[in-house]
Design a protein around this motif. Sequence first.
Motif, PDB file in Angstrom:
ATOM      1  N   GLY A  46       0.797  -1.221   0.000  1.00  0.00           N
ATOM      2  CA  GLY A  46       0.000   0.000   0.000  1.00  0.00           C
ATOM      3  C   GLY A  46       0.822   1.260   0.000  1.00  0.00           C
ATOM      4  N   ARG A  47       2.154   1.152  -0.114  1.00  0.00           N
ATOM      5  CA  ARG A  47       2.983   2.358  -0.151  1.00  0.00           C
ATOM      6  C   ARG A  47       2.851   3.048  -1.514  1.00  0.00           C
ATOM      7  N   THR A  48       2.648   2.256  -2.562  1.00  0.00           N
ATOM      8  CA  THR A  48       2.359   2.798  -3.889  1.00  0.00           C
ATOM      9  C   THR A  48       0.920   2.417  -4.215  1.00  0.00           C
ATOM     10  N   ARG A  49       0.015   3.380  -4.149  1.00  0.00           N
ATOM     11  CA  ARG A  49      -1.414   3.077  -4.252  1.00  0.00           C
ATOM     12  C   ARG A  49      -1.971   3.267  -5.667  1.00  0.00           C
ATOM     13  N   GLY A  50      -1.245   3.976  -6.529  1.00  0.00           N
ATOM     14  CA  GLY A  50      -1.792   4.236  -7.863  1.00  0.00           C
ATOM     15  C   GLY A  50      -0.739   4.170  -8.939  1.00  0.00           C
ATOM     16  N   PRO A  51      -0.176   2.982  -9.236  1.00  0.00           N
ATOM     17  CA  PRO A  51       0.844   2.898 -10.294  1.00  0.00           C
ATOM     18  C   PRO A  51       0.273   3.292 -11.649  1.00  0.00           C
ATOM     19  N   GLN A  52       1.176   3.588 -12.571  1.00  0.00           N
ATOM     20  CA  GLN A  52       0.738   4.044 -13.886  1.00  0.00           C
ATOM     21  C   GLN A  52       0.042   2.927 -14.661  1.00  0.00           C
ATOM     22  N   ARG A  53      -0.732   3.345 -15.695  1.00  0.00           N
ATOM     23  CA  ARG A  53      -1.521   2.391 -16.467  1.00  0.00           C
ATOM     24  C   ARG A  53      -0.644   1.305 -17.090  1.00  0.00           C
ATOM     25  N   ARG A  54       0.506   1.696 -17.639  1.00  0.00           N
ATOM     26  CA  ARG A  54       1.326   0.694 -18.326  1.00  0.00           C
ATOM     27  C   ARG A  54       1.840  -0.373 -17.353  1.00  0.00           C
ATOM     28  N   THR A  55       2.123   0.015 -16.087  1.00  0.00           N
ATOM     29  CA  THR A  55       2.557  -0.949 -15.077  1.00  0.00           C
ATOM     30  C   THR A  55       1.434  -1.921 -14.749  1.00  0.00           C
ATOM     31  N   VAL A  56       0.217  -1.395 -14.601  1.00  0.00           N
ATOM     32  CA  VAL A  56      -0.935  -2.252 -14.294  1.00  0.00           C
ATOM     33  C   VAL A  56      -1.194  -3.220 -15.443  1.00  0.00           C
ATOM     34  N   GLN A  57      -1.070  -2.756 -16.671  1.00  0.00           N
ATOM     35  CA  GLN A  57      -1.281  -3.628 -17.823  1.00  0.00           C
ATOM     36  C   GLN A  57      -0.262  -4.763 -17.854  1.00  0.00           C
ATOM     37  N   ALA A  58       1.002  -4.442 -17.541  1.00  0.00           N
ATOM     38  CA  ALA A  58       2.041  -5.474 -17.518  1.00  0.00           C
ATOM     39  C   ALA A  58       1.751  -6.520 -16.442  1.00  0.00           C
ATOM     40  N   LEU A  59       1.290  -6.082 -15.277  1.00  0.00           N
ATOM     41  CA  LEU A  59       0.955  -7.010 -14.199  1.00  0.00           C
ATOM     42  C   LEU A  59      -0.232  -7.892 -14.591  1.00  0.00           C
ATOM     43  N   ALA A  60      -1.245  -7.274 -15.225  1.00  0.00           N
ATOM     44  CA  ALA A  60      -2.427  -8.042 -15.626  1.00  0.00           C
ATOM     45  C   ALA A  60      -2.053  -9.123 -16.634  1.00  0.00           C
ATOM     46  N   GLU A  61      -1.184  -8.791 -17.593  1.00  0.00           N
ATOM     47  CA  GLU A  61      -0.765  -9.778 -18.587  1.00  0.00           C
ATOM     48  C   GLU A  61       0.038 -10.899 -17.942  1.00  0.00           C
ATOM     49  N   ALA A  62       0.932 -10.545 -17.027  1.00  0.00           N
ATOM     50  CA  ALA A  62       1.760 -11.550 -16.362  1.00  0.00           C
ATOM     51  C   ALA A  62       0.925 -12.492 -15.501  1.00  0.00           C
ATOM     52  N   LEU A  63      -0.180 -11.993 -14.935  1.00  0.00           N
ATOM     53  CA  LEU A  63      -1.061 -12.810 -14.087  1.00  0.00           C
ATOM     54  C   LEU A  63      -2.110 -13.556 -14.905  1.00  0.00           C
ATOM     55  N   GLY A  64      -2.186 -13.289 -16.210  1.00  0.00           N
ATOM     56  CA  GLY A  64      -3.151 -13.964 -17.058  1.00  0.00           C
ATOM     57  C   GLY A  64      -4.586 -13.564 -16.783  1.00  0.00           C
ATOM     58  N   LEU A  65      -4.834 -12.309 -16.433  1.00  0.00           N
ATOM     59  CA  LEU A  65      -6.183 -11.859 -16.092  1.00  0.00           C
ATOM     60  C   LEU A  65      -7.032 -11.713 -17.342  1.00  0.00           C
ATOM     61  N   ASP A  66      -8.335 -11.993 -17.196  1.00  0.00           N
ATOM     62  CA  ASP A  66      -9.240 -11.722 -18.296  1.00  0.00           C
ATOM     63  C   ASP A  66      -9.571 -10.236 -18.326  1.00  0.00           C
TER      64      ASP A  66
END
Length: 768
Positions: A46-66
Amino acid sequence: MRGGTPPPGDFGQRLRLLRARAGVSQEALSQAAGVSVRALADMERGRTRGPQRRTVQALAEALGLDEVEAAALEESAALGRPRPRTDAAPAAPGALALPRDIRDFTARDAALAGLLELARDAGPSRSVVTVVAGQPGLGKTAFAVHAAHRLAPHFPDGQFALDLHGMDAEPTTPRDALARLLRALGIDDAAIPAGTDERAGLWRSLAAGRRLLLLLDNAVDESQVGPLLPGTGPSLTIVTSRNALAGLESVHRCDLALLRREEAVELLTRILGPERVRAEAQAARDLADLCGHLPLAVRIAGQRLLSRPHERLGKLVARLAAEGRRLDGLEAGSLRVRAAFALSYRQLPADSRTFLRRAALAAGPDFSPETGALLAGLSYDEAMACAEELTDAGLLQSDPVAERYHFHDLLRLYAAEQVEAEDGPEVRDAALDRTARWMLRRATAAALHFDVDHDRTVPSGDPDPEGAPAGREEARAWLEAERAQWLAALRRAHDTGLHREVLDTAEAMHWFSDRNQHWEQWVEVFQRSADSARALGNRQEEAVHLNYLAWAYNLCVHDPRAALASAGEALVAARESGDGLQEGWALGYSAGALHRLGRPEEAHTRLREAAGCLAAQDSHQARLAELTILNTLGTLLRLMGRPAEALEIHRRSEQICRETVPGRADELIALYHAVARQQIGNDLAALERWPEAEPSLRQALASFEARQMPAWAEQARLDLGRVLGAMGHPEARQTLLAARDALAALRSPRQAEAVDALAALDQVTADR
């Protein structure tokens, strides 16, 4: 989702649950997403509460999210990102809120008691001022902030803190400080007077009668502080300075001394906890001695130990003793502070050291993680992690609302020294050049949101399209927040010969500048762009930017003589380059300057010449310029007592609008049409043709209100109220009252006209 669904805004918890569901470690997710383990850990904690969109997209792809899960993750991140301040939001008293109090503040009891007595003495006719002075590192700011929080209940009308940056090469000017104080009281930027004396007078009048607590930190001298002091009223001002400020009269003085040995140990105890200090009592006393009992040095040592809960105090004492030459500085003036900073600085990881020292190169009083990343050559996420670590270590201060950081002024000087010692001129200049290029590209792209000529289908050229401001409001927020940075970038580009970049940025700023006429920086922007055009040998572009400069002199700093000179140079350059459009603008700007100089006949001649010059051209830019010139000419004629001629001119302007201007947006033409309608209404009113004037003014008012342009709308409302009053209309009084109150809130010079119109209406009513 196993483990329950976290609240929408809890990005860290959502990410942690998704990773657990996928059965991957932080290290595995870090490698798959291209995000550092440290940054990932900060997100989940919770120290970084709002990462940038591109970071979130990379995490979603790595986790295989729909798609649904990825969208939910992005939504939770978006909720954690700071919201840009829109221009429509009024400034709030919290804009200069007191910094966070220090829970482990130690000693200074007698000084605090003295301030409590002063607070009780403050009365309607006695504004109390106290000066806290002494050598660097004595904790003047910490004491003043702690005292302000203790005294806050005695001052219910507001507590404001303002850093005057007395240690900077260019300390805050009284004029700029007064602007910030006035904004903190809710005064709109456009309503703040231009001169220092006028700003000081308005500040004193608003402060009188209020129980205000004012903290002026890091003052450089008496001339900086004097204009900021309230005149009368039950206020208390606390001024901190390295200098004695002996020239300030009728002030209380609070001179802080070094801590006593037992007070320094008590400070360590409050930072580390009593058990840890009792376990090594002699080491704690030795550490206090090695820090020279200087509060800042003791605090830095304590924070360093706090960040390493298993490290023994004796180990740090031995380390300090081994660095005797550095610690010797603790016994000799300002070297004490340098040694204390060096102790903390050398414990930082390499990236954090780089971030800290390079951040000292940032322009302005604060900086964003984005700027720090550019200067340090780090990614945004790496920079955020460094900034948070440095904040936790007490080496940076974070803004209570925005994601921005600032230095203590002494630490900024120390960090700048480390740039010279560790990086050298070549690396420093490369960091500044890299940052300047990026800032200019982002500033240019952001400003193009306001450019009516810009083709939206063409890429903006932003250096980071994924993180670029989306839409006008985000662009405005970025341009405002980073004003010091992109202006510094423009200066550097100009000084290093990047003249095409300077011209491109200044050109992109053209329409944005028209919406922010109260920004005096436009004089510098367009002076530099005109210089760059001259350096490139382009007389046509020189004419364009000299005209922009004449505009800035006329409307931003109210210097008609300089405006006349700049417009004269633009006229010569326009004629030499055969640019009839710029020739027309130059004649128009010189006419505006002549009118302001009290030379209406000469202004009239120039406007006639400008209108003729523009009418002979076919471009849509010429038609817009002609509309501006015609509206100005008609207004001048009415003021000269020739309303019939004015009406003819404004009718001509309206006809151009009705015929439309090819290639122009309907919204822009509608705005010009509204201006023409307002002036036609005023012309008809001057001819006492009241019933004909009313509908034109109502149409203009509705158009300005629909576009959320209050400064324009309220002037039209005043004009309408006068016409309604002359007609004996029942709406007259309410219309004039609304105009008066709104113009007063805007600090418009025309508020006096509204007051007079109301008085005249009341007199007519009384006579009936």
